[in-house]
Write an enzyme that holds these catalytic residues in place. Sequence first.
Site, PDB file in Angstrom:
ATOM      1  N   GLU A 184       9.859  16.389  15.361  1.00 22.40           N
ATOM      2  CA  GLU A 184      10.378  16.307  13.994  1.00 22.40           C
ATOM      3  C   GLU A 184       9.689  17.380  13.147  1.00 22.40           C
ATOM      4  OE1 GLU A 184       9.076  12.836  11.746  1.00 22.40           O
ATOM      5  OE2 GLU A 184      11.152  12.556  11.129  1.00 22.40           O
ATOM      6  N   LYS A 243       0.868  -1.174   0.000  1.00 19.54           N
ATOM      7  CA  LYS A 243       0.000   0.000   0.000  1.00 19.54           C
ATOM      8  C   LYS A 243       0.910   1.230   0.000  1.00 19.54           C
ATOM      9  CE  LYS A 243      -1.441   2.641   2.953  1.00 19.54           C
ATOM     10  NZ  LYS A 243      -1.349   3.909   2.105  1.00 19.54           N
ATOM     11  N   CYS A 279      13.477  11.426   6.996  1.00 14.87           N
ATOM     12  CA  CYS A 279      13.502  10.956   8.383  1.00 14.87           C
ATOM     13  C   CYS A 279      14.876  11.140   9.007  1.00 14.87           C
ATOM     14  CB  CYS A 279      13.135   9.489   8.418  1.00 14.87           C
ATOM     15  SG  CYS A 279      14.213   8.523   7.363  1.00 14.87           S
ATOM     16  N   GLU A 292      10.293   1.501  10.218  1.00  8.64           N
ATOM     17  CA  GLU A 292      11.218   2.609   9.953  1.00  8.64           C
ATOM     18  C   GLU A 292      10.424   3.883  10.203  1.00  8.64           C
ATOM     19  OE1 GLU A 292      14.700   0.471   8.739  1.00  8.64           O
ATOM     20  OE2 GLU A 292      14.300   2.539   9.314  1.00  8.64           O
TER      21      GLU A 292
END
Length: 484
Positions: free
Chosen positions: A386, A180, A289, A255
């Site tokens: 973040e 997906k 990331c 992850e």
Amino acid sequence: MELRDPSLLREAALVAGHWIESRPKSGRTIFNPATGDAVGRVPEVSDIQVNEAIDAAVVAQRAWARVTAGRRAEILRHWYQLILENKDDLALIMTLEQGKPLAEAAGEIQYGASYVLWFAEEARRLYGEIIPGHQEDKRLLVIRQPVGVVAAITPWNFPCAMITRKVAPALAAGCAVVLKPAEQTPFSAIALAVLAERAGLPTALFSVVTGNAVEIGGVMTSSQKIRKLTFTGSTAIGALLYGQCAPTIKKLSLELGGNAPFIVFDDADLNVAVEAAILAKFRNNGQTCVCANRIYVQKNIYDKFSEAFSERVQELSVGNGLDPNVLLGPLIDERALLKVEGHIADACNNGAEILVGGKRHKQGRLFFEPTVLKGVTAQMRITHEETFGPVAPIIRFDTEDEAISVANDTEFGLAAYFCTNDASRVFRVSEALECGIVGVNTGAVSTAEAPFGGRGMSGIGREGSRHGIEDYTELKYICVGSVG
Ligand SMILES: NC(=O)c1ccc[n+]([C@@H]2O[C@H](COP(=O)([O-])OP(=O)(O)OC[C@H]3O[C@@H](n4cnc5c(N)ncnc54)[C@H](O)[C@@H]3O)[C@@H](O)[C@H]2O)c1
Ligand SMILES: O=C[C@H](O)CS(=O)(=O)O
């Protein structure tokens, strides 16, 4: 700009070897974040269709596991060659749906293809073991076998590489994959599936299901037939999926998010430090990331670094990724833009100073000026959350011990960077930083040869390297007795 091969931009999902075309008044429209123009539509596949993809994958995987590693490697290498032959089209599709500049998109295609090549080679090195027996008549063997059917869920920021980093090792190990992709960037995934078919991948071994993430994820995580989930995305969703997989005891690779510190010691080469920090901060417009989320600079070079870094940031051109002179494209959506603005407002309300940028860019709705903040402190949101955007907070520090302490003061543990010319410090600081990846005197760390992943709230498992295929296998111990 036109596609050389228009058939690569396919408005369809691939379910159990069949293309499900999108229909005019249904499905989901994907918009170009730079212009707001519609790129195309994809269907919203149903729960029944997701289960069809899984059931067909079970059958296809059993046959695929019997194919020799050498044959699996040949097909993967052909896929690799087709990806590179179609790099320009794949890059154009990526820029249209994700916004990154064309050259950066082409770089990602090259990077994504390198995972396919790497695991085509690793397919032939899934060795077993023969262990000296504990009794004279015993022979102990260990073999690796594919886990079976794998569900993969991937993010929008690297619409090619985050897919090949999962699909390639899974196929190399003899698994099947139901993918997906992110709802914002399905066409890159679909184009990869078109090329995988052309490479000779057996029918139904690789499905791409588009549509409602929550519903598709619910089918994947609850299905006993899915024996591994590999997810790349936010920590919040990773944790949610972790819990959803518990009842069926799946293997997991997660992850997740990051909050990378970038430390500049006073013995560093200033030019090296500035260039490394620019790359680590502004790659993919700060939407990776492993982006430097906090920049710590030792006190006696703080002003000199801030000035030099700010001068370089002012050179970063912003605009539509189709413009060859552009280095920074748009943010992916309004939510991302509001988060960037929120971090800047919070920092300034608590005493930080804007050295460069700080505002929405005149290029358009989702464009933002590359921004440098000075006088940032640990009390500000930007040091703990973040940002995932083009904002560089510069924070002063005094001693090495202080730098390590503040760098590790995060629930995340994906990447960290530091610049120094002190050889002992390279080892001392690398070993002290609590994360999965360390960049020393460089802002570019990601490559197929190396294990990519983090600890803590940044996830579990590693992708790439010789380690990246192991999680797609199950170890089996065979004990042969009565050998006389
Ligand atoms: N560690 C890494 O390698 C890595 C790489 C890229 C991005 N990321 C992280 O991903 C985040 C940004 O990407 P994003 O915005 O796409 O993340 P996201 O978590 O919002 O989405 C990631 C994927 O999960 C899907 N998803 C969302 N909710 C779901 C649900 N309830 N059930 C099933 N699937 C669901 C999305 O459709 C998408 O395909 C950042 O935190 C970034 O750090 C990490
Ligand atoms: O966003 C994080 C990805 O993993 C990017 S990369 O692997 O560093 O290219």
